[in-house]
Design an enzyme around this catalytic site. Structure first.
Site, mmCIF file in Angstrom:
data_model
loop_
_atom_site.group_PDB
_atom_site.id
_atom_site.type_symbol
_atom_site.label_atom_id
_atom_site.label_comp_id
_atom_site.label_asym_id
_atom_site.label_seq_id
_atom_site.Cartn_x
_atom_site.Cartn_y
_atom_site.Cartn_z
ATOM 1 N N ASN A 210 1.666 -3.199 10.861
ATOM 2 C CA ASN A 210 1.607 -4.082 9.788
ATOM 3 C C ASN A 210 2.689 -4.102 8.700
ATOM 4 O OD1 ASN A 210 1.443 -2.674 7.305
ATOM 5 N ND2 ASN A 210 -0.411 -1.992 8.132
ATOM 6 N N ASP A 279 -6.840 -0.483 9.950
ATOM 7 C CA ASP A 279 -8.198 -0.309 9.639
ATOM 8 C C ASP A 279 -8.996 -0.201 10.937
ATOM 9 O OD1 ASP A 279 -8.920 -0.479 6.821
ATOM 10 O OD2 ASP A 279 -8.558 -3.087 6.732
ATOM 11 N N LYS A 289 2.703 2.395 30.713
ATOM 12 C CA LYS A 289 2.719 0.832 29.982
ATOM 13 C C LYS A 289 1.520 -0.053 30.794
ATOM 14 C CE LYS A 289 6.076 -2.761 29.561
ATOM 15 N NZ LYS A 289 6.848 -2.847 30.195
ATOM 16 N N PRO A 307 -11.436 5.947 10.049
ATOM 17 C CA PRO A 307 -11.876 6.592 8.942
ATOM 18 C C PRO A 307 -10.705 6.149 7.932
ATOM 19 C CG PRO A 307 -10.192 8.358 10.298
ATOM 20 C CD PRO A 307 -10.560 7.213 11.109
ATOM 21 N N ASP A 308 -11.806 6.313 6.507
ATOM 22 C CA ASP A 308 -11.110 5.596 5.286
ATOM 23 C C ASP A 308 -10.185 6.440 4.828
ATOM 24 O OD1 ASP A 308 -10.613 5.052 2.555
ATOM 25 O OD2 ASP A 308 -11.371 2.843 3.489
ATOM 26 N N ILE A 309 -9.475 7.091 4.184
ATOM 27 C CA ILE A 309 -8.172 8.069 4.374
ATOM 28 C C ILE A 309 -8.895 8.155 2.508
ATOM 29 C CG2 ILE A 309 -6.389 9.562 4.127
ATOM 30 C CD1 ILE A 309 -5.285 7.622 6.278
ATOM 31 N N PHE A 325 -5.243 1.890 -3.967
ATOM 32 C CA PHE A 325 -4.299 0.517 -4.105
ATOM 33 C C PHE A 325 -5.320 -0.592 -3.116
ATOM 34 C CE2 PHE A 325 0.435 0.009 -5.375
ATOM 35 C CZ PHE A 325 0.620 1.297 -6.039
ATOM 36 N N LYS A 339 -14.289 -1.934 -4.651
ATOM 37 C CA LYS A 339 -13.022 -0.815 -4.211
ATOM 38 C C LYS A 339 -13.080 0.053 -4.851
ATOM 39 C CE LYS A 339 -10.138 -3.060 -0.436
ATOM 40 N NZ LYS A 339 -8.987 -4.104 -0.359
ATOM 41 N N LYS A 343 -15.468 3.125 -2.631
ATOM 42 C CA LYS A 343 -14.566 4.607 -2.615
ATOM 43 C C LYS A 343 -14.924 5.408 -3.872
ATOM 44 C CE LYS A 343 -11.602 1.460 -0.021
ATOM 45 N NZ LYS A 343 -10.593 2.191 1.127
HETATM 46 O O1 PMT Z 1 4.566 -0.708 1.626
HETATM 47 P P1 PMT Z 1 5.342 -1.851 1.078
HETATM 48 O O2 PMT Z 1 6.475 -2.884 1.594
HETATM 49 O O3 PMT Z 1 6.476 -1.388 -0.301
HETATM 50 O O4 PMT Z 1 4.309 -2.423 -0.201
HETATM 51 C C1 PMT Z 1 2.832 -2.433 -0.713
HETATM 52 C C2 PMT Z 1 1.508 -2.284 0.296
HETATM 53 C C3 PMT Z 1 1.236 -3.775 -0.548
HETATM 54 C C4 PMT Z 1 1.437 -2.110 1.077
HETATM 55 C C5 PMT Z 1 0.913 -1.795 -1.422
HETATM 56 O O5 PMT Z 1 1.336 -2.139 -2.403
HETATM 57 C C6 PMT Z 1 -0.202 -1.958 -1.568
HETATM 58 O O6 PMT Z 1 -1.145 -2.919 -2.061
HETATM 59 N N1 PMT Z 1 -1.384 -0.491 -0.312
HETATM 60 C C7 PMT Z 1 -2.124 -0.784 -0.091
HETATM 61 C C8 PMT Z 1 -2.698 -1.994 1.435
HETATM 62 C C9 PMT Z 1 -3.635 -1.803 1.755
HETATM 63 O O7 PMT Z 1 -4.024 -0.974 2.771
HETATM 64 O O8 PMT Z 1 -4.826 -1.786 0.786
HETATM 65 P P2 PMT Z 1 -6.676 -1.552 1.448
HETATM 66 O O9 PMT Z 1 -7.072 -2.921 0.899
HETATM 67 O O10 PMT Z 1 -6.470 -2.507 2.626
HETATM 68 O O11 PMT Z 1 -6.988 -0.304 1.037
HETATM 69 C C10 PMT Z 1 -7.514 0.111 -0.117
HETATM 70 C C11 PMT Z 1 -7.102 1.170 -0.293
HETATM 71 O O12 PMT Z 1 -7.431 2.204 0.969
HETATM 72 C C12 PMT Z 1 -5.783 1.890 -0.524
HETATM 73 O O13 PMT Z 1 -5.650 2.719 -1.066
HETATM 74 C C13 PMT Z 1 -5.245 2.313 0.731
HETATM 75 O O14 PMT Z 1 -4.450 3.175 1.328
HETATM 76 C C14 PMT Z 1 -6.962 2.916 1.579
HETATM 77 N N2 PMT Z 1 -7.474 3.106 3.159
HETATM 78 C C15 PMT Z 1 -7.279 2.045 3.738
HETATM 79 C C16 PMT Z 1 -8.095 1.977 4.814
HETATM 80 C C17 PMT Z 1 -8.225 3.381 5.278
HETATM 81 N N3 PMT Z 1 -8.242 3.570 6.232
HETATM 82 N N4 PMT Z 1 -7.203 3.792 4.628
HETATM 83 C C18 PMT Z 1 -7.310 4.193 3.230
HETATM 84 O O15 PMT Z 1 -7.041 5.309 3.105
#
Ligand code: PMT
Length: 403
Positions: A210, A279, A289, A307-309, A325, A339, A343
């Site tokens: 991403n 995800d 390849k 897994p969701d870290i 975030f 969330k 979480k």
């Molecule tokens: O890196 P930059 O270019 O500065 O951009 C910043 C950002 C937009 C990436 C940042 O501000 C941000 O929003 N980060 C979270 C992105 C995200 O994956 O959001 P989410 O809504 O999908 O996930 C929610 C939370 O779960 C996040 O804290 C994420 O780190 C965490 N997560 C999600 C999926 C997963 N498998 N494991 C996780 O830990």
């Protein structure tokens, strides 16, 4: 690392014999990693030339309030908003009087009125002028308005008098400037931050990823270090330099990030998940390849959930204070709140990634801070400035939650 690293400092110089020391002040602030811009009053230019300060600061020196050329470069309001700290050194008795009256009759006094940052002045004048009740009244008024008064020092003066009125030595001014940024809010706390994207391999040369640049997570790491934390970044692939005094473990995939985070989950006080974690990942990553199939125009990649870290760290035994975030494109607060609950987090920082100029791979961000009681918006700021604000928000809630 100096707490002045990457700080933007506006140095105002007024008319006084101590103005020659301002050149050294500019240099020393720069030696500590600060970016410095200089503003001079007319009287200051009788003592030291703008050219000297321009050569030292590497930036044009600002002297006029109504100079169309200077305004075209950086207007006076923009300049007032630019700095993290405004230091007037030396501050003459006349300037102090104008400041106390709230006058805006030259560039420097106007900047003092329009500034958003902390203002500090270093008085420098003859001891009798300093002792005069008008000057003393003006200084107490400024102190009541939360303007820091640095000095003066006591000693022999250029005019031959002895007493209080000398400008503080440059070393002392630099120390006081540095102290402004040492919040100590997270002193000794162990903070782990995930940052950047993950890459989910399809084959040895292709992956799913991403647009995360890592800027938000790295800015937070820097702000945590500035606040006294022992900080570790678990970083997906980025082009960024590790913030000074921060440990960094590089990972590629969500599974690697998960393993790195889980190994620290019981050994940190605060866990901040800024990473944009994939995800899903391909069920199989090919060893070689993948070749184009001559008989097919499509290709199906079967994916499996990662897994969701963050959720796993938050539900671990002895879980740290967890900050998530949320990257949303609609109903930002609603999804952020869900969330937070799902979480089991202490707080969520939500950004609307559908907006131009913020979120993924931009230098700025604008967020909503959501916790179990309330939500509050933080206006668009550089990620560096936002990270410092977020450290305040996080430490406030962390301290409340700590036993
Ligand atoms: O890196 P930059 O270019 O500065 O951009 C910043 C950002 C937009 C990436 C940042 O501000 C941000 O929003 N980060 C979270 C992105 C995200 O994956 O959001 P989410 O809504 O999908 O996930 C929610 C939370 O779960 C996040 O804290 C994420 O780190 C965490 N997560 C999600 C999926 C997963 N498998 N494991 C996780 O830990």
């Amino acid at each position: 690392m100096s707490s002045l690293q990457n700080k933007q400092i506006l140095v105002g110089i007024t008319g006084g014999i101590a103005a020659y020391k301002s050149a050294e002040l500019v240099r020393r602030l720069q030696d500590q990693g600060a970016e410095v811009r200089v503003v001079m009053t007319k009287a200051a230019m009788e003592f030291i030339t703008p050219l000297t300060l321009q050569a030292l600061s590497g930036n044009p020196v600002h002297t006029e309030l109504l100079d169309p050329e200077a305004e075209a470069g950086m207007g006076h309001i923009e300049l007032a908003r630019w700095g993290d700290l405004l230091i007037v050194a030396p501050a003459s008795a006349d300037f102090i009087a104008r400041l106390a009256q709230g006058q805006g009759n030259d560039l420097l006094s106007t900047l003092c009125l329009a500034r958003r940052s902390k203002l500090a002045i270093a008085p420098a004048m003859n001891q009798a002028m300093y002792a005069n009740s008008s000057t003393q009244d003006n200084l107490s008024l400024l102190e009541q308005r939360d303007i820091a008064i640095w000095g003066p020092a006591v000693g022999s003066q250029a005019c031959g008098d002895v007493g209080p009125g000398r400008m503080l030595e440059v070393d002392e001014l630099v120390d006081k400037a540095a102290a402004q940024f040492q919040s100590g809010l997270l002193a000794g706390k162990r903070v782990v931050i995930t940052a950047g994207p993950t890459r989910e391999a399809i084959d040895p040369v292709r992956y799913i990823s991403n647009h995360s640049s890592g800027k938000m997570g790295y800015a937070l790491a820097q702000a945590c270090v500035e606040a006294g934390a022992i900080c570790e970044l678990i970083s997906g692939p980025t082009q960024l330099a590790t913030p000074p005094h921060c440990q960094r473990q590089d990972v590629e995939s969500a599974l690697e990030m998960h393993a790195a985070a889980m190994s620290r989950s019981n050994d940190c006080d605060i866990f901040i998940a800024t990473a944009a974690v994939a995800d899903f990942r391909p069920v199989h990553s090919a060893d070689q390849k993948i070749k184009k199939q001559a008989d097919s125009d499509t290709m199906i990649i079967e994916m499996v959930k990662n897994p969701d870290i963050l959720a796993d760290v938050a539900s671990s035994e002895h879980a740290p204070f967890c900050v998530g975030f949320a990257a949303e494109t609609q109903d930002v607060e609603h999804y952020a709140r869900s969330k937070l609950e799902k979480k089991n987090l202490a707080m969520v920082i939500a950004n609307d990634v559908s907006q131009q100029g913020i979120g993924f791979n931009s230098d700025d961000n604008q967020v909503l801070v959501v916790d179990h009681e309330s939500s509050s918006a933080i206006e668009k700021l550089s990620k560096t400035a936002l990270a410092r604000r977020l450290v305040e928000e996080i430490s406030k809630r962390y301290n409340k939650s700590a036993p």
